[in-house]
Design a protein around this motif. Structure first.
Motif, PDB file in Angstrom:
ATOM      1  N   SER A 144      -1.707  -9.874   7.131  1.00 31.69           N
ATOM      2  CA  SER A 144      -2.939 -10.515   7.609  1.00 31.69           C
ATOM      3  C   SER A 144      -4.171  -9.696   7.243  1.00 31.69           C
ATOM      4  N   THR A 145      -4.056  -8.395   7.324  1.00 34.75           N
ATOM      5  CA  THR A 145      -5.170  -7.518   6.958  1.00 34.75           C
ATOM      6  C   THR A 145      -5.466  -7.619   5.473  1.00 34.75           C
ATOM      7  N   ALA A 146      -4.419  -7.629   4.657  1.00 36.06           N
ATOM      8  CA  ALA A 146      -4.615  -7.748   3.207  1.00 36.06           C
ATOM      9  C   ALA A 146      -5.294  -9.070   2.863  1.00 36.06           C
ATOM     10  N   VAL A 147      -4.861 -10.141   3.505  1.00 31.75           N
ATOM     11  CA  VAL A 147      -5.472 -11.447   3.260  1.00 31.75           C
ATOM     12  C   VAL A 147      -6.923 -11.434   3.722  1.00 31.75           C
ATOM     13  N   ASP A 148      -7.155 -10.932   4.921  1.00 33.73           N
ATOM     14  CA  ASP A 148      -8.494 -10.900   5.502  1.00 33.73           C
ATOM     15  C   ASP A 148      -9.473 -10.113   4.634  1.00 33.73           C
ATOM     16  N   MET A 149      -9.037  -8.977   4.129  1.00 30.26           N
ATOM     17  CA  MET A 149      -9.914  -8.095   3.350  1.00 30.26           C
ATOM     18  C   MET A 149      -9.900  -8.427   1.859  1.00 30.26           C
ATOM     19  N   ASN A 150      -9.029  -9.365   1.470  1.00 38.91           N
ATOM     20  CA  ASN A 150      -8.867  -9.734   0.063  1.00 38.91           C
ATOM     21  C   ASN A 150      -8.426  -8.529  -0.778  1.00 38.91           C
ATOM     22  N   PHE A 151      -7.483  -7.765  -0.228  1.00 33.66           N
ATOM     23  CA  PHE A 151      -6.916  -6.602  -0.908  1.00 33.66           C
ATOM     24  C   PHE A 151      -5.569  -6.985  -1.502  1.00 33.66           C
ATOM     25  N   SER A 152      -5.173  -6.300  -2.553  1.00 31.88           N
ATOM     26  CA  SER A 152      -3.801  -6.382  -3.035  1.00 31.88           C
ATOM     27  C   SER A 152      -2.963  -5.453  -2.161  1.00 31.88           C
ATOM     28  N   LEU A 153      -1.764  -5.895  -1.828  1.00 33.09           N
ATOM     29  CA  LEU A 153      -0.869  -5.118  -0.978  1.00 33.09           C
ATOM     30  C   LEU A 153       0.179  -4.438  -1.843  1.00 33.09           C
ATOM     31  N   ILE A 154       0.303  -3.129  -1.686  1.00 32.79           N
ATOM     32  CA  ILE A 154       1.307  -2.376  -2.432  1.00 32.79           C
ATOM     33  C   ILE A 154       2.551  -2.277  -1.552  1.00 32.79           C
ATOM     34  N   THR A 155       3.579  -3.054  -1.916  1.00 25.89           N
ATOM     35  CA  THR A 155       4.801  -3.095  -1.119  1.00 25.89           C
ATOM     36  C   THR A 155       6.012  -3.452  -1.972  1.00 25.89           C
ATOM     37  N   LYS A 156       7.141  -2.933  -1.539  1.00 27.18           N
ATOM     38  CA  LYS A 156       8.419  -3.290  -2.153  1.00 27.18           C
ATOM     39  C   LYS A 156       9.123  -4.364  -1.329  1.00 27.18           C
ATOM     40  N   ASP A 157       8.642  -4.626  -0.135  1.00 26.75           N
ATOM     41  CA  ASP A 157       9.281  -5.535   0.818  1.00 26.75           C
ATOM     42  C   ASP A 157       9.375  -6.951   0.250  1.00 26.75           C
ATOM     43  N   ILE A 158      10.580  -7.410  -0.014  1.00 23.93           N
ATOM     44  CA  ILE A 158      10.764  -8.737  -0.610  1.00 23.93           C
ATOM     45  C   ILE A 158      10.378  -9.854   0.352  1.00 23.93           C
ATOM     46  N   ASN A 159      10.456  -9.607   1.653  1.00 22.63           N
ATOM     47  CA  ASN A 159      10.067 -10.625   2.620  1.00 22.63           C
ATOM     48  C   ASN A 159       8.566 -10.884   2.607  1.00 22.63           C
ATOM     49  N   VAL A 160       7.791  -9.885   2.304  1.00 23.56           N
ATOM     50  CA  VAL A 160       6.337 -10.036   2.226  1.00 23.56           C
ATOM     51  C   VAL A 160       5.971 -10.917   1.032  1.00 23.56           C
ATOM     52  N   HIS A 161       6.817 -10.921   0.032  1.00 20.05           N
ATOM     53  CA  HIS A 161       6.562 -11.717  -1.171  1.00 20.05           C
ATOM     54  C   HIS A 161       6.559 -13.217  -0.885  1.00 20.05           C
ATOM     55  N   LYS A 162       7.013 -13.613   0.289  1.00 16.32           N
ATOM     56  CA  LYS A 162       7.026 -15.031   0.668  1.00 16.32           C
ATOM     57  C   LYS A 162       5.632 -15.539   1.039  1.00 16.32           C
ATOM     58  N   TYR A 163       4.718 -14.623   1.291  1.00 22.18           N
ATOM     59  CA  TYR A 163       3.364 -14.996   1.725  1.00 22.18           C
ATOM     60  C   TYR A 163       2.420 -15.129   0.535  1.00 22.18           C
ATOM     61  N   ASP A 164       1.358 -15.849   0.773  1.00 23.32           N
ATOM     62  CA  ASP A 164       0.323 -16.033  -0.234  1.00 23.32           C
ATOM     63  C   ASP A 164      -0.652 -14.856  -0.157  1.00 23.32           C
ATOM     64  N   VAL A 165      -0.218 -13.739  -0.672  1.00 25.13           N
ATOM     65  CA  VAL A 165      -1.012 -12.512  -0.667  1.00 25.13           C
ATOM     66  C   VAL A 165      -0.826 -11.851  -2.031  1.00 25.13           C
ATOM     67  N   LYS A 166      -1.873 -11.203  -2.508  1.00 19.20           N
ATOM     68  CA  LYS A 166      -1.770 -10.495  -3.796  1.00 19.20           C
ATOM     69  C   LYS A 166      -0.914  -9.250  -3.600  1.00 19.20           C
ATOM     70  N   LEU A 167       0.144  -9.163  -4.400  1.00 16.42           N
ATOM     71  CA  LEU A 167       1.083  -8.061  -4.261  1.00 16.42           C
ATOM     72  C   LEU A 167       1.180  -7.223  -5.528  1.00 16.42           C
ATOM     73  N   VAL A 168       1.479  -5.962  -5.314  1.00 16.38           N
ATOM     74  CA  VAL A 168       1.709  -5.046  -6.420  1.00 16.38           C
ATOM     75  C   VAL A 168       2.956  -4.239  -6.083  1.00 16.38           C
ATOM     76  N   TRP A 169       3.806  -4.080  -7.047  1.00 18.52           N
ATOM     77  CA  TRP A 169       4.903  -3.129  -6.941  1.00 18.52           C
ATOM     78  C   TRP A 169       5.325  -2.750  -8.329  1.00 18.52           C
TER      79      TRP A 169
END
Length: 128
Positions: free
Chosen positions: A103-128
């Motif tokens: 929610s914080t990443a979405v709110d701030m429009n940040f890319s999230l650095i995560t390996k968590d595959i469950n987070v990949h289900k959300y509409d958030v910019k991800l980097v790994w």
């Protein structure tokens, strides 16, 4: 300048200089042209896991916070705007800490650095 939010495991692996970090994640973490952030929720998560005996660290939360400061990683408070996003976030991931981090990443429009595959289900910019 690109802005990135670190997931809790990313912060810990960075602190431990772990080989669990992907090359891309390490590249971003070492790039002085990137703005790095971590949610205070990550510190809360670490504290809870330590109290339950699920996480043992060789450093204190204060030392981790000081390391963030030394590495120009800003610790973000939880904003009401992120909580408004959280209340509407689908329950694709049950972990409350991951949900507030997303929610914080979405709110701030940040890319999230995560390996968590469950987070990949959300509409958030991800980097790994």
């Amino acid at each position: 300048m690109k802005q990135y939010l670190l997931d809790t495991h990313t912060l810990l692996w960075m602190q431990d200089d772990s080989n669990m970090l992907s090359n891309k994640a390490r590249e971003i973490l070492e790039d002085s042209n990137c703005n790095l952030y971590v949610s205070v929720a990550s510190f809360w998560e670490i504290s809870i896991k330590q109290s339950l005996g699920k996480l043992k660290l060789e450093y204190t939360l204060d030392e981790l916070s000081e390391s963030c400061s030394a590495n120009s990683i800003l610790i973000l408070p939880i904003q009401i705007s992120a909580l408004n996003i959280l209340k509407d976030l689908p329950f694709l991931h049950r972990d409350p800490f991951d949900r507030i981090i997303v929610s914080t990443a979405v709110d701030m429009n940040f890319s999230l650095i995560t390996k968590d595959i469950n987070v990949h289900k959300y509409d958030v910019k991800l980097v790994w």
